[in-house]
Scaffold this motif. Structure first.
Motif, mmCIF file in Angstrom:
data_model
loop_
_atom_site.group_PDB
_atom_site.id
_atom_site.type_symbol
_atom_site.label_atom_id
_atom_site.label_comp_id
_atom_site.label_asym_id
_atom_site.label_seq_id
_atom_site.Cartn_x
_atom_site.Cartn_y
_atom_site.Cartn_z
ATOM 1 N N LEU A 1 0.972 -1.210 -0.068
ATOM 2 C CA LEU A 1 -0.099 -0.137 0.008
ATOM 3 C C LEU A 1 0.851 1.122 0.075
ATOM 4 O O LEU A 1 0.562 2.170 -0.797
ATOM 5 N N VAL A 2 1.960 1.205 0.831
ATOM 6 C CA VAL A 2 2.882 2.657 0.771
ATOM 7 C C VAL A 2 3.416 2.884 -0.558
ATOM 8 O O VAL A 2 3.545 3.843 -0.925
ATOM 9 N N ARG A 3 3.727 1.346 -1.209
ATOM 10 C CA ARG A 3 4.301 1.414 -2.618
ATOM 11 C C ARG A 3 3.238 2.268 -3.528
ATOM 12 O O ARG A 3 3.591 3.012 -4.305
ATOM 13 N N ARG A 4 2.212 1.940 -3.209
ATOM 14 C CA ARG A 4 1.145 2.586 -4.249
ATOM 15 C C ARG A 4 1.007 4.032 -3.978
ATOM 16 O O ARG A 4 0.710 4.873 -4.866
ATOM 17 N N VAL A 5 1.155 4.554 -2.570
ATOM 18 C CA VAL A 5 1.014 5.830 -2.442
ATOM 19 C C VAL A 5 2.152 6.573 -3.086
ATOM 20 O O VAL A 5 2.081 7.700 -3.815
ATOM 21 N N LEU A 6 3.415 6.162 -2.915
ATOM 22 C CA LEU A 6 4.495 6.690 -3.598
ATOM 23 C C LEU A 6 4.558 6.620 -5.109
ATOM 24 O O LEU A 6 4.746 7.705 -5.865
ATOM 25 N N PHE A 7 3.984 5.449 -5.783
ATOM 26 C CA PHE A 7 3.705 5.453 -7.278
ATOM 27 C C PHE A 7 2.606 6.493 -7.698
ATOM 28 O O PHE A 7 3.182 7.281 -8.802
ATOM 29 N N ASN A 8 1.724 6.765 -6.825
ATOM 30 C CA ASN A 8 0.788 7.935 -7.205
ATOM 31 C C ASN A 8 1.145 9.016 -7.105
ATOM 32 O O ASN A 8 1.044 10.098 -8.250
ATOM 33 N N LEU A 9 2.078 9.543 -6.169
ATOM 34 C CA LEU A 9 2.732 10.808 -5.999
ATOM 35 C C LEU A 9 3.774 11.096 -7.138
ATOM 36 O O LEU A 9 3.957 12.185 -7.809
ATOM 37 N N LEU A 10 4.511 10.054 -7.535
ATOM 38 C CA LEU A 10 5.858 9.925 -8.358
ATOM 39 C C LEU A 10 4.856 10.333 -9.788
ATOM 40 O O LEU A 10 5.365 11.063 -10.595
ATOM 41 N N ASP A 11 4.031 9.491 -10.002
ATOM 42 C CA ASP A 11 3.297 9.453 -11.378
ATOM 43 C C ASP A 11 2.627 10.823 -11.585
ATOM 44 O O ASP A 11 2.870 11.431 -12.712
ATOM 45 N N ASN A 12 2.193 11.565 -10.422
ATOM 46 C CA ASN A 12 1.512 12.681 -10.898
ATOM 47 C C ASN A 12 2.756 13.757 -11.091
ATOM 48 O O ASN A 12 2.616 14.630 -11.662
ATOM 49 N N ALA A 13 3.728 13.592 -10.173
ATOM 50 C CA ALA A 13 5.090 14.599 -10.335
ATOM 51 C C ALA A 13 5.603 14.739 -11.908
ATOM 52 O O ALA A 13 5.860 15.645 -12.453
ATOM 53 N N VAL A 14 5.492 13.540 -12.397
ATOM 54 C CA VAL A 14 5.792 13.358 -13.810
ATOM 55 C C VAL A 14 4.902 13.958 -14.783
ATOM 56 O O VAL A 14 5.065 14.558 -15.452
ATOM 57 N N LYS A 15 3.540 13.547 -14.416
ATOM 58 C CA LYS A 15 2.600 13.724 -15.299
ATOM 59 C C LYS A 15 2.357 15.412 -15.247
ATOM 60 O O LYS A 15 2.171 16.035 -16.338
ATOM 61 N N PHE A 16 2.609 16.312 -14.216
ATOM 62 C CA PHE A 16 2.162 17.577 -14.253
ATOM 63 C C PHE A 16 3.525 18.456 -14.346
ATOM 64 O O PHE A 16 3.452 19.671 -13.956
ATOM 65 N N SER A 17 4.795 18.009 -14.762
ATOM 66 C CA SER A 17 5.791 18.670 -14.901
ATOM 67 C C SER A 17 6.063 18.590 -16.426
ATOM 68 O O SER A 17 6.171 17.435 -17.203
ATOM 69 N N ASP A 18 6.658 19.646 -16.941
ATOM 70 C CA ASP A 18 7.289 19.697 -18.315
ATOM 71 C C ASP A 18 8.728 20.053 -18.412
ATOM 72 O O ASP A 18 9.277 19.956 -19.425
ATOM 73 N N ARG A 19 9.253 20.144 -17.167
ATOM 74 C CA ARG A 19 10.638 20.762 -17.161
ATOM 75 C C ARG A 19 11.112 20.534 -15.807
ATOM 76 O O ARG A 19 10.496 20.134 -14.983
ATOM 77 N N GLY A 20 12.312 20.787 -15.464
ATOM 78 C CA GLY A 20 12.937 20.783 -14.267
ATOM 79 C C GLY A 20 13.229 19.534 -13.509
ATOM 80 O O GLY A 20 13.648 18.370 -14.595
ATOM 81 N N ARG A 21 13.426 19.471 -12.392
ATOM 82 C CA ARG A 21 13.666 18.454 -11.739
ATOM 83 C C ARG A 21 12.640 17.797 -10.814
ATOM 84 O O ARG A 21 11.818 18.583 -9.969
ATOM 85 N N ILE A 22 12.845 16.526 -10.423
ATOM 86 C CA ILE A 22 11.756 15.985 -9.627
ATOM 87 C C ILE A 22 12.468 15.300 -8.608
ATOM 88 O O ILE A 22 13.392 14.434 -8.591
ATOM 89 N N ALA A 23 12.608 15.832 -7.269
ATOM 90 C CA ALA A 23 13.332 15.476 -6.048
ATOM 91 C C ALA A 23 12.711 14.562 -5.039
ATOM 92 O O ALA A 23 11.575 14.988 -4.615
#
Ligand code: ADP
Length: 516
Positions: free
Chosen positions: A394-416
């Motif tokens: 379940l914690v993996r699912r939380v992480l996937f969702n947050l990372l998935d969004n970060a990639v989805k809603f960014s067009d530039r820069g860095r994800i830390a």
């Protein structure tokens, strides 16, 4: 004929003279007796009449003609003392010429007033004694007044009850010395009778007035009671109409509600059927998609593992992307199919001690191909975090969702991505932790994407909520990722929150209590 003896003629003459004297005296005595009898008759008559008369006008109508008759006066009048005014007012008058009695009312005739002490009438009240003026104009107390009546002789008799002066009776004759002063005591007796009758009639009048006032008040009260009653009836009728209307409306509403309930029952039955059909359909789809998706992810993984090193870098990248997109799709399906259970709290936690950094590393690796494809830098900075006791899946699912969004809603820069141990105020995790802070393992996913407007910050955690944007369609998603993430974190007793600035980027953080 003897000496000293009177001649028979002289004797006869003397006897004749004596007889004449006797006859005259007898006649006079007879006249006097007749007068007395007549006076007694008047007194008796007066007594009778007064006993029956309760109105002042009636008393005057009877008394004044009797006084005229018994006194031989041409005018008889009654004057009464006004209450508290100290003035005598003419109340009634009668003349022997026409025998009419004029009554002016209890208040009297305003133009014929005498103050106490003024004129013959005023003097009589002041002295309380009967008064006879043989020639009125010559009497010292006479006060001339413009009047049509010619005053020769005048007798004024006081009217009083229990020493209280009431008024006077005036008897007058146009010629001087025409009233017989010897009869003054008899007239005074008549006047004292009259005083009692007048006082009675005044009392009766007061009684009648009080009675009338009482009746008027009773009538007034009755009228207002009747008016109040009428108003009450009106209000009652109005209320009855309202009640009727209300009852009609209630009936109407009840009918409508019954109809609505019927319709709803039918609709519910239809919905239940449709819901079952939908569940069945989704289960089928899930099954239909899951199997090939697992195969794609599995084969891609296998290929990468065994043939990866010998593949050209661009082919290897493609393969990694296939695997990452497969996982992205898998996440989407999991979100959709687990929502019901997560929301109902029906998810059972399978807790075990795990290294959070291992989970983070794997999650970061799984989105890296997609980040690389979008030209985004992806970094992971692990800090020393002790093992957390959580449901790793379940914690993996939380992480996937947050990372998935970060990639989805960014067009530039860095994800830390960062992890650390930090005290957290679980009531308000965005606040600086105070006394009630708890040690937590905190994960942070920071991006430099489009950011979130302040008014959307709470709403994005709601089911199916997606912020409208021009790029919306191309971004895809179900609007469920953050809802699921929030529920899963809270299921672990943790909290999730976001800080963001539109156009600059967002940082999603979640904390899981350590030692739970
Ligand atoms: P989905 O991503 O499937 O639309 P989510 O529940 O994961 O649904 O996210 C809800 C909404 O929150 C998104 O549609 C987006 O508008 C906003 N959002 C989530 N994460 C970010 C982020 N990192 N940057 C900007 N907006 C985000």
């Amino acid at each position: 004929m003897a000496k000293g003896q009177a001649a028979p003629d002289e004797v006869i003459e003397r006897l004749e003279q004596q007889k004449e004297l006797y006859v005259r005296t007898l006649r006079n005595t007879t006249v006097e007796l007749e007068t007395k009898i007549q006076e007694l008759g008047v007194l008796r008559q007066m007594g009778h009449l007064f006993a029956r008369s309760t109105r002042l006008a009636d008393v005057c109508a009877h008394a004044l003609p009797m006084l005229l008759q018994s006194s031989g006066a041409e005018q008889a009048s009654l004057m009464l003392l006004g209450k508290g005014t100290g003035e005598l007012a003419l109340v009634a008058a009668a003349g022997s010429a026409d025998g009419r009695v004029r009554f002016y009312g209890v208040e009297g005739y305003a133009e014929r007033m005498f103050r106490v002490g003024e004129g013959l009438a005023g003097a009589c009240v002041e002295d309380g004694e009967a008064l006879l003026a043989e020639d009125a104009a010559l009497h010292p107390r006479f006060a001339p007044r413009p009047t049509r009546t010619k005053l020769g002789s005048v007798a004024v008799l006081p009217l009083a009850v229990l020493d209280e002066p009431l008024g006077v009776v005036n008897l007058s004759h146009s010629a001087p010395r025409s009233l017989d002063g010897r009869r003054l005591p008899v007239w005074s007796i008549l006047a004292s009778y009259l005083a009692i009758a007048v006082s009675h009639s005044l009392l009766f009048q007061e009684l009648r007035q009080a009675n009338r006032r009482l009746e008027e008040r009773v009538r007034g009260r009755t009228r207002s009671l009747e008016a109040a009653n009428e108003e009450l009836q009106g209000t009652r009728a109005q209320l009855a109409r309202h009640a009727e209307l209300l009852s009609e409306r209630v009936q109407e509403r009840t009918r409508e509600l019954e109809q609505a309930v019927e319709e709803l029952t039918v609709q519910r039955a239809q919905l239940e059927v449709a819901n079952r059909a939908k569940d069945e359909f989704l289960n089928n789809i899930n099954h239909e998609l899951k199997t090939p998706l697992n195969a794609i992810i599995g084969y891609a993984g296998l290929l990468l593992k065994h043939a990866g090193p010998s593949l050209a870098p661009e082919h290897r990248d493609d393969l990694e992307l296939v695997e990452a997109n497969g996982k992205h799709l898998q996440l989407l399906l999991e979100n959709i199919f687990s929502l019901k259970d997560v929301e109902a709290g029906a998810v059972e936690l399978d807790r075990a001690a795990v290294d959070l950094n291992d989970l983070l590393r794997a999650a970061v690796a799984s989105v890296r191909p997609r980040a690389r494809e979008k030209g985004l830098e992806l970094t992971f900075e692990p800090l020393d975090v002790p093992p957390v006791v959580v449901d790793a899946t379940l914690v993996r699912r939380v992480l996937f969702n947050l990372l998935d969004n970060a990639v989805k809603f960014s067009d530039r820069g860095r994800i830390a991505v960062r992890s650390r141990v930090s005290p957290l105020n679980l009531d308000d995790p965005a606040e600086t932790p105070g006394g009630s802070a708890q040690a937590c393992a905190v994960v942070e996913v920071e991006d430099q994407g489009r950011g979130i407007r302040p008014e959307d910050r709470d709403r994005i955690f709601l089911k199916f909520h997606q912020v409208e944007s021009a790029t919306r369609k191309s971004e895809g998603g179900s609007g469920l990722g953050l809802t699921i993430a929030k529920n899963l974190v809270e299921l672990h007793g943790g909290r999730i929150w976001v800080t963001s600035q539109p156009g600059v980027g967002s940082t999603f953080r979640f904390g899981l209590p350590l030692g739970s």
